[in-house]
Design a protein around this motif. Structure first.
Motif, PDB file in Angstrom:
ATOM      1  N   GLU A 195      11.004  17.722  41.791  1.00 55.60           N
ATOM      2  CA  GLU A 195      12.007  16.751  41.364  1.00 55.60           C
ATOM      3  C   GLU A 195      13.359  17.061  41.996  1.00 55.60           C
ATOM      4  O   GLU A 195      14.041  16.177  42.526  1.00 55.60           O
ATOM      5  CB  GLU A 195      12.114  16.772  39.845  1.00 55.60           C
ATOM      6  N   ALA A 196      13.742  18.333  41.958  1.00 62.00           N
ATOM      7  CA  ALA A 196      15.018  18.733  42.553  1.00 62.00           C
ATOM      8  C   ALA A 196      15.005  18.534  44.062  1.00 62.00           C
ATOM      9  O   ALA A 196      15.951  17.977  44.637  1.00 62.00           O
ATOM     10  CB  ALA A 196      15.313  20.195  42.218  1.00 62.00           C
ATOM     11  N   PHE A 197      13.957  18.994  44.722  1.00 62.10           N
ATOM     12  CA  PHE A 197      13.899  18.870  46.173  1.00 62.10           C
ATOM     13  C   PHE A 197      13.909  17.410  46.608  1.00 62.10           C
ATOM     14  O   PHE A 197      14.465  17.065  47.654  1.00 62.10           O
ATOM     15  CB  PHE A 197      12.660  19.578  46.724  1.00 62.10           C
ATOM     16  N   ALA A 198      13.282  16.518  45.815  1.00 62.57           N
ATOM     17  CA  ALA A 198      13.271  15.094  46.161  1.00 62.57           C
ATOM     18  C   ALA A 198      14.659  14.486  46.017  1.00 62.57           C
ATOM     19  O   ALA A 198      15.103  13.716  46.875  1.00 62.57           O
ATOM     20  CB  ALA A 198      12.263  14.361  45.281  1.00 62.57           C
ATOM     21  N   ILE A 199      15.348  14.807  44.944  1.00 57.86           N
ATOM     22  CA  ILE A 199      16.697  14.261  44.739  1.00 57.86           C
ATOM     23  C   ILE A 199      17.638  14.724  45.839  1.00 57.86           C
ATOM     24  O   ILE A 199      18.456  13.954  46.357  1.00 57.86           O
ATOM     25  CB  ILE A 199      17.230  14.667  43.353  1.00 57.86           C
ATOM     26  N   MET A 200      17.537  15.995  46.237  1.00 55.81           N
ATOM     27  CA  MET A 200      18.459  16.555  47.213  1.00 55.81           C
ATOM     28  C   MET A 200      18.214  16.052  48.630  1.00 55.81           C
ATOM     29  O   MET A 200      19.001  16.328  49.536  1.00 55.81           O
ATOM     30  CB  MET A 200      18.400  18.086  47.152  1.00 55.81           C
ATOM     31  N   VAL A 201      17.128  15.284  48.840  1.00 55.72           N
ATOM     32  CA  VAL A 201      16.887  14.672  50.148  1.00 55.72           C
ATOM     33  C   VAL A 201      18.008  13.706  50.515  1.00 55.72           C
ATOM     34  O   VAL A 201      18.376  13.567  51.688  1.00 55.72           O
ATOM     35  CB  VAL A 201      15.537  13.916  50.140  1.00 55.72           C
ATOM     36  N   PHE A 202      18.604  13.072  49.507  1.00 55.51           N
ATOM     37  CA  PHE A 202      19.521  11.970  49.749  1.00 55.51           C
ATOM     38  C   PHE A 202      20.967  12.394  49.517  1.00 55.51           C
ATOM     39  O   PHE A 202      21.265  13.134  48.573  1.00 55.51           O
ATOM     40  CB  PHE A 202      19.154  10.804  48.837  1.00 55.51           C
ATOM     41  N   PRO A 203      21.880  11.942  50.374  1.00 52.09           N
ATOM     42  CA  PRO A 203      23.300  12.261  50.166  1.00 52.09           C
ATOM     43  C   PRO A 203      23.736  11.885  48.756  1.00 52.09           C
ATOM     44  O   PRO A 203      23.278  10.873  48.202  1.00 52.09           O
ATOM     45  CB  PRO A 203      24.001  11.425  51.235  1.00 52.09           C
ATOM     46  N   SER A 204      24.615  12.676  48.193  1.00 51.97           N
ATOM     47  CA  SER A 204      24.988  12.494  46.795  1.00 51.97           C
ATOM     48  C   SER A 204      25.695  11.177  46.528  1.00 51.97           C
ATOM     49  O   SER A 204      25.717  10.702  45.386  1.00 51.97           O
ATOM     50  CB  SER A 204      25.872  13.658  46.334  1.00 51.97           C
ATOM     51  N   ASP A 205      26.264  10.553  47.556  1.00 50.17           N
ATOM     52  CA  ASP A 205      26.963   9.288  47.327  1.00 50.17           C
ATOM     53  C   ASP A 205      26.051   8.067  47.474  1.00 50.17           C
ATOM     54  O   ASP A 205      26.504   6.928  47.318  1.00 50.17           O
ATOM     55  CB  ASP A 205      28.153   9.151  48.283  1.00 50.17           C
ATOM     56  N   VAL A 206      24.769   8.289  47.738  1.00 53.07           N
ATOM     57  CA  VAL A 206      23.823   7.179  47.831  1.00 53.07           C
ATOM     58  C   VAL A 206      23.461   6.732  46.419  1.00 53.07           C
ATOM     59  O   VAL A 206      23.095   7.556  45.579  1.00 53.07           O
ATOM     60  CB  VAL A 206      22.550   7.601  48.594  1.00 53.07           C
ATOM     61  N   PRO A 207      23.557   5.437  46.108  1.00 50.79           N
ATOM     62  CA  PRO A 207      23.220   4.970  44.763  1.00 50.79           C
ATOM     63  C   PRO A 207      21.802   5.365  44.358  1.00 50.79           C
ATOM     64  O   PRO A 207      20.855   5.230  45.147  1.00 50.79           O
ATOM     65  CB  PRO A 207      23.367   3.446  44.874  1.00 50.79           C
ATOM     66  N   PHE A 208      21.669   5.861  43.141  1.00 53.23           N
ATOM     67  CA  PHE A 208      20.392   6.362  42.643  1.00 53.23           C
ATOM     68  C   PHE A 208      19.306   5.274  42.702  1.00 53.23           C
ATOM     69  O   PHE A 208      18.140   5.557  42.983  1.00 53.23           O
ATOM     70  CB  PHE A 208      20.570   6.854  41.209  1.00 53.23           C
ATOM     71  N   GLU A 209      19.707   4.033  42.443  1.00 52.10           N
ATOM     72  CA  GLU A 209      18.713   2.963  42.377  1.00 52.10           C
ATOM     73  C   GLU A 209      18.065   2.675  43.726  1.00 52.10           C
ATOM     74  O   GLU A 209      17.006   2.039  43.793  1.00 52.10           O
ATOM     75  CB  GLU A 209      19.326   1.676  41.819  1.00 52.10           C
ATOM     76  N   THR A 210      18.666   3.148  44.825  1.00 56.55           N
ATOM     77  CA  THR A 210      18.073   2.876  46.133  1.00 56.55           C
ATOM     78  C   THR A 210      16.869   3.772  46.424  1.00 56.55           C
ATOM     79  O   THR A 210      16.100   3.472  47.336  1.00 56.55           O
ATOM     80  CB  THR A 210      19.110   3.050  47.264  1.00 56.55           C
ATOM     81  N   TYR A 211      16.715   4.851  45.660  1.00 54.65           N
ATOM     82  CA  TYR A 211      15.580   5.728  45.940  1.00 54.65           C
ATOM     83  C   TYR A 211      14.820   6.224  44.713  1.00 54.65           C
ATOM     84  O   TYR A 211      13.771   6.871  44.838  1.00 54.65           O
ATOM     85  CB  TYR A 211      16.030   6.939  46.763  1.00 54.65           C
ATOM     86  N   ILE A 212      15.292   5.920  43.501  1.00 56.04           N
ATOM     87  CA  ILE A 212      14.658   6.494  42.318  1.00 56.04           C
ATOM     88  C   ILE A 212      13.187   6.106  42.195  1.00 56.04           C
ATOM     89  O   ILE A 212      12.354   6.916  41.751  1.00 56.04           O
ATOM     90  CB  ILE A 212      15.436   6.119  41.033  1.00 56.04           C
ATOM     91  N   GLN A 213      12.822   4.891  42.619  1.00 58.04           N
ATOM     92  CA  GLN A 213      11.423   4.479  42.489  1.00 58.04           C
ATOM     93  C   GLN A 213      10.504   5.225  43.455  1.00 58.04           C
ATOM     94  O   GLN A 213       9.283   5.268  43.246  1.00 58.04           O
ATOM     95  CB  GLN A 213      11.296   2.975  42.702  1.00 58.04           C
ATOM     96  N   ALA A 214      11.085   5.820  44.488  1.00 60.88           N
ATOM     97  CA  ALA A 214      10.286   6.598  45.434  1.00 60.88           C
ATOM     98  C   ALA A 214      10.117   8.047  44.990  1.00 60.88           C
ATOM     99  O   ALA A 214       9.259   8.769  45.524  1.00 60.88           O
ATOM    100  CB  ALA A 214      10.930   6.565  46.821  1.00 60.88           C
ATOM    101  N   LEU A 215      10.919   8.496  44.019  1.00 58.12           N
ATOM    102  CA  LEU A 215      10.896   9.908  43.633  1.00 58.12           C
ATOM    103  C   LEU A 215       9.509  10.402  43.217  1.00 58.12           C
ATOM    104  O   LEU A 215       9.094  11.496  43.646  1.00 58.12           O
ATOM    105  CB  LEU A 215      11.910  10.186  42.519  1.00 58.12           C
ATOM    106  N   PRO A 216       8.753   9.677  42.382  1.00 54.81           N
ATOM    107  CA  PRO A 216       7.429  10.205  42.012  1.00 54.81           C
ATOM    108  C   PRO A 216       6.531  10.469  43.215  1.00 54.81           C
ATOM    109  O   PRO A 216       5.839  11.496  43.262  1.00 54.81           O
ATOM    110  CB  PRO A 216       6.863   9.101  41.106  1.00 54.81           C
ATOM    111  N   SER A 217       6.554   9.571  44.187  1.00 59.30           N
ATOM    112  CA  SER A 217       5.714   9.771  45.373  1.00 59.30           C
ATOM    113  C   SER A 217       6.234  10.913  46.241  1.00 59.30           C
ATOM    114  O   SER A 217       5.454  11.693  46.796  1.00 59.30           O
ATOM    115  CB  SER A 217       5.645   8.476  46.193  1.00 59.30           C
TER     116      SER A 217
END
Length: 315
Positions: A195-217
């Motif tokens: 979970e942590a490694f997936a979140i840290m893939v994306f720059p912190s200023d990128v809106p969460f909604e643009t990638y949250i649905q991809a996090l489980p995969s």
């Protein structure tokens, strides 16, 4: 390829099957197989990571406990997170990796040290030694780099990992029940930090909604790619406390059969993640850089012994 290594304890049939599974994985990922040990550590990046540890009161010397692990974390950050535009975020992911790889080793060699961490952290007490204090300070810094929701998820993932590492040690002799098929992946999610490694893939200023649905995969990709690429070295060492072994028992199949199924699961997860992220150029490119670097991290490390398999040759 001139044949199996002399020290190999795996049967010739399983060796070839493992080799084919790994080749298929790289072909499906469409990531070229690089030469083992071909990645050189960026000295300035490593120096910055050491400076981070020093700023937390931890002196990095060749004899210090976390020294080697900072090198490992720096290579992970360099390969899988070098696309991040913020140098502080690059340093953070390297140190996050370093301290958790270190505490994983601690859980195997001195489990009581690792066991003490979460109680002190939750209650706001100082940690009993400098290494554990460095872990705590690193986790606290998540809030400096990420929004509150993402920071909490990163810290929660780390705490689950530490607890999971202790539980794996405590329950190492527990008999697995064939009526608990979900248990192997439950343990894997605790100890994966995905979970942590997936979140840290994306720059912190990128809106969460643009990638949250991809996090489980992405989490499945990160967890299971590690499991698959670790399997060969673990089989050589005769290890059975791992996801592939547990899944094989739960599913009533051989380890190699379980390995093939699990490899296919991570290939499917990677495809799903890419489809979800395809609509946004920034997140799509960030994940592409991560997936290649994360895989290269495992392949380029001699730790995983993948050179034995001659994966650049035809099976």
């Amino acid at each position: 390829m001139n044949g199996m290594p002399e020290s190999l304890t795996i049967s010739s049939e399983d060796f070839q099957a493992i080799r084919v599974i790994f080749q298929d994985l790289f072909n499906q990922y469409d990531i070229p197989y690089p030469s083992s040990g071909s990645v050189l550590l960026d000295p300035s990046y490593y120096s910055d990571c050491c400076a981070y540890a020093f700023s937390k009161g931890y002196s990095v010397t060749p004899s210090s406990e976390v020294h080697r692990h900072i090198q490992i974390g720096s290579i992970m950050g360099q390969l899988a997170y070098g696309h991040l535009p913020d140098r502080a975020a690059q340093i953070y992911v390297a140190m996050f990796t370093a301290v958790l790889v270190w505490i994983d080793d601690v859980a195997q060699s001195d489990v009581e040290r690792a066991r003490s961490f979460c109680g002190c952290f939750i209650n706001g007490r100082p940690q009993p030694d400098p290494g554990l204090e460095l872990v705590a300070q690193t986790l606290h810094d998540a809030a400096k780099l990420y929004a509150p929701v993402q920071a909490a998820m990163i810290v929660n993932s780390a705490l689950n990992f530490i607890n999971g590492s202790v539980l794996e040690y405590d329950l190492r002799d527990m008999k697995l029940s064939p009526e608990a098929p979900e248990y192997p992946y439950f343990v894997r999610t605790l100890t994966g930090i995905a979970e942590a490694f997936a979140i840290m893939v994306f720059p912190s200023d990128v809106p969460f909604e643009t990638y949250i649905q991809a996090l489980p995969s992405i989490m499945v990709f990160a967890n299971v790619t590690n499991d698959v690429l670790s399997f060969y070295k673990e089989e050589l060492a005769g290890e059975n406390i791992n996801y592939v072994s547990r899944a094989a028992f739960a599913r009533g199949v051989s380890k190699v059969t379980a390995l093939r199924t699990i490899a296919n699961e991570t290939i499917s997860a990677d495809r799903r993640a890419r489809k979800v992220l395809d609509a946004d150029k920034q997140t799509r490119e960030a994940y592409a850089r991560f997936r290649e670097g994360f895989t290269l991290f495992h392949v380029a490390s001699r730790r995983y012994k993948l050179d034995d398999l001659g994966l650049w040759e035809r099976p």
